[in-house]
Design an enzyme around this catalytic site. Structure first.
Site, PDB file in Angstrom:
ATOM      1  N   HIS A   1       0.814  -1.218   0.000  1.00  0.00           N
ATOM      2  CA  HIS A   1       0.000   0.000   0.000  1.00  0.00           C
ATOM      3  C   HIS A   1       0.848   1.268   0.000  1.00  0.00           C
ATOM      4  O   HIS A   1       0.302   2.368  -0.092  1.00  0.00           O
ATOM      5  CB  HIS A   1      -1.002  -0.007   1.165  1.00  0.00           C
TER       6      HIS A   1
ATOM      7  N   ASP B   1       0.206  -7.737   1.592  1.00  0.00           N
ATOM      8  CA  ASP B   1       0.598  -6.322   1.625  1.00  0.00           C
ATOM      9  C   ASP B   1       2.123  -6.205   1.651  1.00  0.00           C
ATOM     10  O   ASP B   1       2.717  -5.832   2.647  1.00  0.00           O
ATOM     11  CB  ASP B   1      -0.024  -5.638   2.844  1.00  0.00           C
TER      12      ASP B   1
ATOM     13  N   GLN C   1       0.491   5.370  11.345  1.00  0.00           N
ATOM     14  CA  GLN C   1       0.713   5.943  10.015  1.00  0.00           C
ATOM     15  C   GLN C   1       2.133   6.486   9.917  1.00  0.00           C
ATOM     16  O   GLN C   1       2.639   7.095  10.856  1.00  0.00           O
ATOM     17  CB  GLN C   1      -0.287   7.066   9.730  1.00  0.00           C
ATOM     18  N   GLY C   2       2.744   6.238   8.777  1.00  0.00           N
ATOM     19  CA  GLY C   2       4.125   6.639   8.588  1.00  0.00           C
ATOM     20  C   GLY C   2       5.097   5.517   8.891  1.00  0.00           C
ATOM     21  O   GLY C   2       6.259   5.581   8.517  1.00  0.00           O
ATOM     22  N   ASP C   3       4.607   4.475   9.577  1.00  0.00           N
ATOM     23  CA  ASP C   3       5.436   3.316   9.888  1.00  0.00           C
ATOM     24  C   ASP C   3       5.241   2.211   8.855  1.00  0.00           C
ATOM     25  O   ASP C   3       5.910   1.184   8.909  1.00  0.00           O
ATOM     26  CB  ASP C   3       5.041   2.783  11.259  1.00  0.00           C
ATOM     27  N   SER C   4       4.322   2.414   7.932  1.00  0.00           N
ATOM     28  CA  SER C   4       3.987   1.407   6.940  1.00  0.00           C
ATOM     29  C   SER C   4       5.211   0.836   6.242  1.00  0.00           C
ATOM     30  O   SER C   4       6.144   1.552   5.904  1.00  0.00           O
ATOM     31  CB  SER C   4       3.083   2.021   5.863  1.00  0.00           C
TER      32      SER C   4
END
Length: 263
Positions: free
Chosen positions: A73, A119, A209-212
């Site tokens: 993603h 993912d 969020q931002g650690d994806s």
């Protein structure tokens, strides 16, 4: 497909072939506020040397000398892509000793957003990482999908916060599939064969969020680090009863290895 509010998306944008989609872009490209490892502490220089920061706001791990493993993603499609910069070798993103390498190609899991899950994506770099930076092996069986895991990344220490300069780390315990599904909401759609959950029942520690795309890892039988998950999604960040959900690396290990050999 999980709702965008649940995805632990990149802090800035989903990157396509030389195209950056902004926070204001509607529908699939929309991004939630940025945040990162919640309840973490600062990682020491060299503690997790295979960690990678990607310029679209995602994390990753060095899978081979020239390939970064991250989340599907975080990217939009498979194909040539020279728009991503990988930062390696530092916990301080402003360090003058940071190694920065541009991308040349992106491989996105063809089963992502299907009932099979997956993912994950691979970012091929323009040149190999220095030999001083090791790779992170991935689990090929589910034998390590238990116990306490470590997560690390860059970003805010609270949900909805701003990105951070220094890498943070935290530990999260395994959450079994039944307990994870019982959390309700998006968790009812968990794909047990493709996703693994981790988090504290009381909350307080989590990826966000931002650690994806960053790795979830633990020690193997030889006390060496091994990657078992990829930061994928969750409802909010570090909320009680709402664990983080990670792509189950062992399920896709063969597909990852095959794709890496082709790009």
């Amino acid at each position: 497909m999980k709702w965008l509010s649940a995805l632990k998306k990149s802090a800035i944008a989903v990157v396509g072939a030389a195209t950056v989609l902004s926070l204001a872009t509607p529908a699939q490209a929309a991004q939630p506020p940025s945040a990162n490892v919640v309840g973490g502490t600062r990682a020491a220089q060299g503690e997790f040397p295979w960690m990678v920061r990607l310029s679209m706001g995602c994390g990753g791990a060095l899978y081979t000398r020239q390939i970064v493993l991250t989340a599907a993603h975080c990217v939009s499609r498979t194909g040539n892509n020279t728009s991503i910069t990988a930062t390696l070798g530092v916990v301080d993103l402003q360090s003058t000793s940071a190694v920065k390498i541009k991308s040349t190609f992106v491989y996105r899991s063809p089963t992502y957003n299907t009932s099979t899950g997956g993912d994950y994506s691979l970012i091929k770099l323009a040149s190999p990482a220095p030999a001083s930076i090791p790779t992170l092996p991935i689990a090929t069986t589910n034998g390590f999908n238990n116990g306490t895991f470590t997560v690390a990344g860059w970003g805010a220490a609270t949900e909805g916060g701003a990105q951070q300069r220094f890498q943070l780390k935290a530990q999260v315990p395994f959450v079994d599939d039944a307990t994870c599904e019982a959390a309700g909401g998006s968790y009812a759609d968990l794909i047990p064969s493709a996703e693994i959950c981790a988090g504290r029942p009381q909350g307080g520690v989590d990826t966000c969020q931002g650690d994806s795309g960053g790795p979830m890892f633990r020690r193997d039988n030889n006390n060496a680090w091994i990657q078992v998950g990829i930061v994928s999604w969750g409802e909010g960040c570090a909320r009680p009863g709402k664990p983080g959900v990670y792509a189950e690396v062992s399920t896709f290990a063969s597909a990852i290895a095959s794709a890496a050999g082709r790009i």
